[in-house]
Design an enzyme around this catalytic site. Structure first.
Site, PDB file in Angstrom:
ATOM      1  CD  GLU A 174       9.065 -20.842  18.759  1.00 23.45           C
ATOM      2  OE1 GLU A 174       9.597 -19.941  18.119  1.00 23.45           O
ATOM      3  OE2 GLU A 174       7.833 -21.018  18.810  1.00 23.45           O
ATOM      4  CG  HIS A 201       4.943 -25.456  11.542  1.00 25.63           C
ATOM      5  ND1 HIS A 201       4.816 -25.094  10.234  1.00 25.63           N
ATOM      6  CD2 HIS A 201       5.070 -24.288  12.237  1.00 25.63           C
ATOM      7  CE1 HIS A 201       4.861 -23.765  10.136  1.00 25.63           C
ATOM      8  NE2 HIS A 201       5.003 -23.261  11.342  1.00 25.63           N
ATOM      9  NE  ARG A 253      -4.242  -1.149   2.203  1.00 22.54           N
ATOM     10  CZ  ARG A 253      -4.459  -2.163   3.045  1.00 22.54           C
ATOM     11  NH1 ARG A 253      -3.595  -2.420   4.003  1.00 22.54           N
ATOM     12  NH2 ARG A 253      -5.537  -2.909   2.931  1.00 22.54           N
ATOM     13  CE  LYS A 311       1.424 -20.855  11.115  1.00 22.79           C
ATOM     14  NZ  LYS A 311       2.479 -20.210  11.898  1.00 22.79           N
ATOM     15  CE  LYS A 359      11.879 -25.718  10.739  1.00 26.73           C
ATOM     16  NZ  LYS A 359      12.794 -24.645  11.081  1.00 26.73           N
ATOM     17  CE  LYS A 383       5.469 -18.535  19.861  1.00 25.73           C
ATOM     18  NZ  LYS A 383       6.340 -18.561  18.685  1.00 25.73           N
ATOM     19  CG  ASP A 441       2.066 -19.933  15.874  1.00 24.75           C
ATOM     20  OD1 ASP A 441       1.966 -19.315  14.806  1.00 24.75           O
ATOM     21  OD2 ASP A 441       3.121 -19.968  16.557  1.00 24.75           O
ATOM     22  CG  HIS A 443       8.828 -22.477   8.124  1.00 25.50           C
ATOM     23  ND1 HIS A 443       7.782 -22.111   8.917  1.00 25.50           N
ATOM     24  CD2 HIS A 443       9.877 -22.652   8.960  1.00 25.50           C
ATOM     25  CE1 HIS A 443       8.181 -22.052  10.181  1.00 25.50           C
ATOM     26  NE2 HIS A 443       9.456 -22.380  10.231  1.00 25.50           N
TER      27      HIS A 443
END
Ligand code: BG6
Length: 511
Positions: free
Chosen positions: A225, A249, A51, A157, A191, A349, A244, A187
């Site tokens: 993570e 995944h 934009r 995604k 890998k 997380k 997520d 993704h």
């Protein structure tokens, strides 16, 4: 990377949202990596579409900065050449006239660069709410038409928010685009170590005979993570760990770990087998969600004198949010190979370390002849380490030297880092290249995406509608809520507590 055939001579790649985080961190650096390897089409233009009104020059500067910040390539010699391929086109996704303008710009560029075929990839790296509109806008300007060259649409995604919205999005995309033109990127499939699951299983005679309910006790997948949601709170709060990480995944990974040998390495042969796994997942009974799915959210903690924020204090997060930052699941695959074998997945997380791995736990021997030192929990495990310290570890029992027949656990390990002459390409590098050569093997097919939504939707619904199902707090930097142990401990086994190094798990891994 190995030699690649079928790289087209002409290509324009239009990236919607190129100045966003993904564009700067992954897409542009991965395209540059392909440039250094000589894998970009001879005549190729990359157009950032957004934009904001900026000039080509300003956009090129910005992409140059992104390369300096995020590219890991040592070879900088092609940077100028690469940046010269980059252009900018202002485009408001809501305005049909802007797609017409894009179509004219594409024609001009093709002429200017002497392109023969009008091969085009449209990469949608925008907020998902824009996917339908952009796909429709492109089609409205005839940009889906393949008469003068192929056209492909790459979609990031999340592909939908739940089963219903995923169905709506599919129906809307398929009004104008064929399934063969739609590339849904996950993704994890890009890998190297995830692809190696197929090679480990199907290029060796020694694993496959044991890869079933007769010899496997359970399968455990951890994706941890060590960071929180950072600046992605706005997106994450509407998503949560199950949407997520698990829906896409980790279930794709389950597909590769559990599938039957494909008839060939053709995209559909592989995808047919992996989708069968997802379609065989035993549906979770809504009444049992609290027993087989645990959700958690990180709370503030102090690690080595440093305060870690609670999730609810993160930017963009509702201070009363019940979104899960940790999810653990127990489930079954109802088919001949896996009947009765529990699968456990956990992801979160702000756990102690960043690690993703799948562990095949083999059954113990039927009769224990020898005294064991330590626990037998960890004998006969095959650990497929996705990241970091990518590799494979096999654990088994050995005689402890000396008197008697005591057994101790030892490990045999392979680390990708031992292949010093080979670089591990970034997942996006591989996937972008595949989209150029028309190989959709490592892209998620619509039936697989739907099967994954179908499986997790009862859990999402129960978590949303039943306030009696707790969201357990866990201090940032720990392995999630203690209660997640009860999922797996009830079966007289434990979660593995992996550390950053593949072979470093003998001690409980804390910060
Ligand atoms: C993304 C998720 O798809 O995958 C992120 O949206 C997550 O929340 C990331 O951090 C993990 O990817 P990787 O490659 O770092 O394991």
């Amino acid at each position: 990377m190995n030699k690649v055939n079928n790289i087209p001579a002409d290509l324009v790649m239009v990236i919607f949202g190129a100045t966003g985080d993904l564009g700067r961190r992954k897409l542009i650096p991965s395209l540059y990596a392909l440039e250094t390897l000589g894998f970009l089409p001879e005549r190729m233009a990359i157009i950032g579409a957004g934009r904001t009104q900026i000039t080509n020059e300003a956009f090129r500067d910005d992409m140059g900065k992104a390369l300096h910040e995020f590219s890991k390539e040592e070879d900088k010699s092609r940077e100028r050449e690469f940046i010269r391929r980059v252009y900018y086109q202002q485009l408001d996704p809501a305005l049909p006239a802007h797609y017409e303008a894009l179509a004219s710009r594409l024609e001009e560029l093709r002429e200017q660069l002497n392109m023969g075929a009008a091969n085009t990839i449209f990469y949608l790296s925008t907020p998902p709410a824009l996917y339908e509109g952009i796909a429709e806008g492109l089609a409205g300007a005839g940009l889906h038409n393949q008469a003068d060259g192929w056209k492909r649409l790459i979609i990031e995604k999340p592909f939908g928010y739940d089963l219903e919205s995923a169905r709506r999005l599919t129906a809307s995309l398929q009004q104008h685009w064929d399934e063969g033109q739609i590339y849904r990127i996950d993704h994890y499939l890009g890998k190297e170590t995830v692809q190696n699951v197929l090679v480990t299983r199907f290029s060796n005679g020694i694993f496959e005979p044991l890869w079933n309910r007769n010899y496997v006790h359970h399968v455990e997948i951890t994706s941890a993570e060590d960071i929180g949601v950072g600046r992605r709170g706005g997106y994450y709060d509407g998503s949560g760990a199950l949407r997520d990480m698990v829906q896409n995944h980790l279930l794709q990974l389950v597909g590769l770990i559990a599938m039957e040998p494909p008839a060939s390495m053709q995209a559909d042969a592989i995808r047919n087998e992996s989708v069968k796994v997802l379609q065989s997942l035993r549906p979770i009974d809504p009444g049992q969600v609290r027993d087989v799915a645990i959700r958690g959210q990180y709370i503030g903690s102090t690690i080595r004198g440093q305060h870690r924020k609670a999730y609810r204090e993160e930017e963009g997060v509702n201070p009363a949010s019940t979104t899960e930052t940790f999810a653990a699941l127990k489930f079954y695959i109802d088919n001949w190979r896996w009947g009765g074998v529990p699968f456990y997945i956990r992801t979160g997380k702000h756990l102690p370390t960043r690690v993703t791995e799948a562990v095949i736990h083999f059954r113990p021997t039927p009769h224990h002849l020898f005294a064991r030192q330590g626990s037998c929990d960890s004998c006969n495990q095959l650990i497929i380490r996705i990241q970091p310290d990518e590799g494979i570890l096999l654990k088994f029992g050995m005689k402890t030297p000396g008197a008697g027949f005591n057994v101790q656990n030892v490990s045999m390990d392979f680390h990708y880092s031992d292949l010093s002459h080979q670089r591990i390409p970034d997942a996006y590098e591989r996937l972008l290249l595949d989209s150029m050569i028309g190989d959709s093997t490592l892209y998620a097919r619509v039936d697989a995406v739907m099967a994954a939504w179908e499986f997790i939707t009862p859990v999402l619904d129960a978590w949303q509608n039943d306030p009696g199902i707790p969201v357990y707090g866990y201090p940032a930097g720990t392995w999630g809520p203690d209660v997640a142990d009860s999922l797996i401990e009830g079966d007289d086994i434990n979660w593995r507590y992996p550390c950053a190094a593949l072979t470093g798990d003998d001690n409980f891994c804390t910060l």
